[in-house]
Design a protein around this motif. Structure first.
Motif, PDB file in Angstrom:
ATOM      1  N   PRO A   3       1.633   3.905   1.230  1.00 57.32           N
ATOM      2  CA  PRO A   3       1.347   5.479   2.292  1.00 57.32           C
ATOM      3  C   PRO A   3       0.883   6.782   2.308  1.00 57.32           C
ATOM      4  O   PRO A   3       0.699   7.854   2.986  1.00 57.32           O
ATOM      5  CB  PRO A   3       1.987   4.862   3.846  1.00 57.32           C
ATOM      6  CG  PRO A   3       3.537   5.037   2.738  1.00 57.32           C
ATOM      7  CD  PRO A   3       2.948   4.355   2.035  1.00 57.32           C
ATOM      8  N   ARG A  50       0.841  -1.453   0.264  1.00 60.80           N
ATOM      9  CA  ARG A  50      -0.041  -0.083  -0.323  1.00 60.80           C
ATOM     10  C   ARG A  50       0.814   1.173   0.168  1.00 60.80           C
ATOM     11  O   ARG A  50       1.457   1.345   0.940  1.00 60.80           O
ATOM     12  CB  ARG A  50      -0.960  -0.222   1.462  1.00 60.80           C
ATOM     13  CG  ARG A  50      -1.645  -0.898   0.994  1.00 60.80           C
ATOM     14  CD  ARG A  50      -2.782  -1.197   2.698  1.00 60.80           C
ATOM     15  NE  ARG A  50      -1.560  -1.374   3.382  1.00 60.80           N
ATOM     16  CZ  ARG A  50      -1.128  -2.972   4.361  1.00 60.80           C
ATOM     17  NH1 ARG A  50      -2.123  -3.658   3.796  1.00 60.80           N
ATOM     18  NH2 ARG A  50      -0.723  -2.982   5.462  1.00 60.80           N
ATOM     19  N   TYR A  74       5.853   2.033   8.160  1.00 59.36           N
ATOM     20  CA  TYR A  74       4.135   1.609   8.449  1.00 59.36           C
ATOM     21  C   TYR A  74       3.450   0.594   8.109  1.00 59.36           C
ATOM     22  O   TYR A  74       2.745   0.012   8.452  1.00 59.36           O
ATOM     23  CB  TYR A  74       4.413   2.975   7.656  1.00 59.36           C
ATOM     24  CG  TYR A  74       3.023   3.538   7.612  1.00 59.36           C
ATOM     25  CD1 TYR A  74       1.666   4.122   7.724  1.00 59.36           C
ATOM     26  CD2 TYR A  74       2.257   2.119   6.043  1.00 59.36           C
ATOM     27  CE1 TYR A  74       0.172   3.988   7.614  1.00 59.36           C
ATOM     28  CE2 TYR A  74       0.888   2.818   6.079  1.00 59.36           C
ATOM     29  CZ  TYR A  74      -0.080   3.426   6.423  1.00 59.36           C
ATOM     30  OH  TYR A  74      -1.372   3.529   5.920  1.00 59.36           O
ATOM     31  N   GLU A  75       4.367  -0.463   7.158  1.00 55.42           N
ATOM     32  CA  GLU A  75       3.606  -1.730   6.221  1.00 55.42           C
ATOM     33  C   GLU A  75       3.869  -2.740   7.333  1.00 55.42           C
ATOM     34  O   GLU A  75       3.548  -2.866   7.571  1.00 55.42           O
ATOM     35  CB  GLU A  75       4.351  -1.221   5.278  1.00 55.42           C
ATOM     36  CG  GLU A  75       3.758  -0.921   4.010  1.00 55.42           C
ATOM     37  CD  GLU A  75       2.801  -1.075   3.045  1.00 55.42           C
ATOM     38  OE1 GLU A  75       2.413  -2.125   3.566  1.00 55.42           O
ATOM     39  OE2 GLU A  75       2.592   0.158   3.180  1.00 55.42           O
ATOM     40  N   SER A 113      -2.122  -2.464  12.785  1.00 51.62           N
ATOM     41  CA  SER A 113      -2.843  -0.998  13.592  1.00 51.62           C
ATOM     42  C   SER A 113      -3.000   0.022  12.726  1.00 51.62           C
ATOM     43  O   SER A 113      -3.402  -0.673  11.567  1.00 51.62           O
ATOM     44  CB  SER A 113      -0.888  -0.415  13.972  1.00 51.62           C
ATOM     45  OG  SER A 113      -0.465  -0.850  14.482  1.00 51.62           O
ATOM     46  N   SER A 114      -4.193   1.036  12.976  1.00 48.46           N
ATOM     47  CA  SER A 114      -4.697   1.859  12.134  1.00 48.46           C
ATOM     48  C   SER A 114      -4.017   2.401  11.176  1.00 48.46           C
ATOM     49  O   SER A 114      -2.699   2.732  11.815  1.00 48.46           O
ATOM     50  CB  SER A 114      -5.702   2.579  12.891  1.00 48.46           C
ATOM     51  OG  SER A 114      -4.885   3.694  13.784  1.00 48.46           O
ATOM     52  N   LYS A 115      -4.647   3.215  10.217  1.00 47.75           N
ATOM     53  CA  LYS A 115      -3.169   4.006   9.667  1.00 47.75           C
ATOM     54  C   LYS A 115      -3.386   5.210  10.152  1.00 47.75           C
ATOM     55  O   LYS A 115      -1.900   5.568   9.884  1.00 47.75           O
ATOM     56  CB  LYS A 115      -4.393   4.853   8.282  1.00 47.75           C
ATOM     57  CG  LYS A 115      -4.510   3.438   7.396  1.00 47.75           C
ATOM     58  CD  LYS A 115      -5.463   4.043   6.247  1.00 47.75           C
ATOM     59  CE  LYS A 115      -6.376   3.034   5.504  1.00 47.75           C
ATOM     60  NZ  LYS A 115      -7.311   3.874   4.245  1.00 47.75           N
ATOM     61  N   GLU A 116      -4.225   5.303  11.335  1.00 53.99           N
ATOM     62  CA  GLU A 116      -3.393   6.787  11.487  1.00 53.99           C
ATOM     63  C   GLU A 116      -2.206   6.592  12.703  1.00 53.99           C
ATOM     64  O   GLU A 116      -0.994   7.152  12.913  1.00 53.99           O
ATOM     65  CB  GLU A 116      -4.315   7.463  12.361  1.00 53.99           C
ATOM     66  CG  GLU A 116      -5.801   7.965  11.827  1.00 53.99           C
ATOM     67  CD  GLU A 116      -6.828   7.080  11.457  1.00 53.99           C
ATOM     68  OE1 GLU A 116      -6.798   6.024  11.483  1.00 53.99           O
ATOM     69  OE2 GLU A 116      -7.600   7.496  10.227  1.00 53.99           O
ATOM     70  N   LYS A 117      -2.275   5.330  13.994  1.00 57.15           N
ATOM     71  CA  LYS A 117      -2.230   5.074  14.293  1.00 57.15           C
ATOM     72  C   LYS A 117       0.095   4.380  14.017  1.00 57.15           C
ATOM     73  O   LYS A 117       1.052   5.401  14.567  1.00 57.15           O
ATOM     74  CB  LYS A 117      -1.915   3.730  14.842  1.00 57.15           C
ATOM     75  CG  LYS A 117      -1.275   3.420  16.423  1.00 57.15           C
ATOM     76  CD  LYS A 117      -1.507   2.069  17.341  1.00 57.15           C
ATOM     77  CE  LYS A 117      -0.993   1.617  18.333  1.00 57.15           C
ATOM     78  NZ  LYS A 117      -1.246   0.440  18.777  1.00 57.15           N
ATOM     79  N   ALA A 118       0.047   4.184  13.026  1.00 54.60           N
ATOM     80  CA  ALA A 118       1.089   3.364  11.879  1.00 54.60           C
ATOM     81  C   ALA A 118       2.088   4.176  11.217  1.00 54.60           C
ATOM     82  O   ALA A 118       2.816   4.795  11.170  1.00 54.60           O
ATOM     83  CB  ALA A 118       0.457   2.313  10.882  1.00 54.60           C
ATOM     84  N   ARG A 137       0.966  -2.451   9.311  1.00 54.91           N
ATOM     85  CA  ARG A 137      -0.058  -2.366   9.257  1.00 54.91           C
ATOM     86  C   ARG A 137      -0.616  -3.748   9.398  1.00 54.91           C
ATOM     87  O   ARG A 137      -1.370  -3.856   9.298  1.00 54.91           O
ATOM     88  CB  ARG A 137      -0.308  -1.190   7.738  1.00 54.91           C
ATOM     89  CG  ARG A 137      -0.271   0.103   7.784  1.00 54.91           C
ATOM     90  CD  ARG A 137      -1.792   0.442   8.811  1.00 54.91           C
ATOM     91  NE  ARG A 137      -2.348  -0.095   7.288  1.00 54.91           N
ATOM     92  CZ  ARG A 137      -4.069  -0.026   7.691  1.00 54.91           C
ATOM     93  NH1 ARG A 137      -4.259  -0.249   8.850  1.00 54.91           N
ATOM     94  NH2 ARG A 137      -5.127  -0.070   7.164  1.00 54.91           N
ATOM     95  N   ASP A 138       0.543  -4.564   8.706  1.00 59.39           N
ATOM     96  CA  ASP A 138       0.405  -6.064   8.285  1.00 59.39           C
ATOM     97  C   ASP A 138       0.056  -6.580  10.333  1.00 59.39           C
ATOM     98  O   ASP A 138      -0.826  -7.195   9.780  1.00 59.39           O
ATOM     99  CB  ASP A 138       1.930  -5.955   8.155  1.00 59.39           C
ATOM    100  CG  ASP A 138       1.737  -6.148   6.424  1.00 59.39           C
ATOM    101  OD1 ASP A 138       0.951  -5.768   5.634  1.00 59.39           O
ATOM    102  OD2 ASP A 138       3.039  -5.808   6.025  1.00 59.39           O
TER     103      ASP A 138
END
Length: 90
Positions: A7, A5, A17-18, A25-30, A21-22
């Motif tokens: 980001p 993805r 980040y990836e 974690s939420s998008k915001e938290k990551a 997310r894997d």
């Protein structure tokens, strides 16, 4: 293996980040963790945690206030355990 993805340009450490997310974690938290790691270094981000009390020690009002700050829907109808779960998995 799922496709990567993108980001976007606001995320400073896309690899971290990836990974976050894997792990769910939420998008915001990551994004928040990845950007903090890029700014201060990955090892210092891990050390900076654990300054707050456990959610179990918070009052329901404090939990609802924190849930409002991060935009959790339905918080006014949640019990303490539900609020804790929502905060931990946001």
């Amino acid at each position: 293996m799922p496709a990567r993805r993108d980001p976007g340009p606001s995320v400073k450490d896309p690899e971290l980040y990836e990974s976050l997310r894997d792990q769910g974690s939420s998008k915001e938290k990551a994004a928040r963790i990845a950007n903090a790691a890029a700014a201060r270094g990955r090892s210092s981000v891990g050390r900076s945690g654990a300054r707050s009390r456990d959610y179990e020690e918070w009052t329901v009002e404090d939990l609802r206030r924190r849930a409002a700050e991060i935009g959790i829907e339905g918080r006014s109808r949640m019990r303490k355990g539900e609020l804790i779960d929502a905060l931990r998995h946001h």
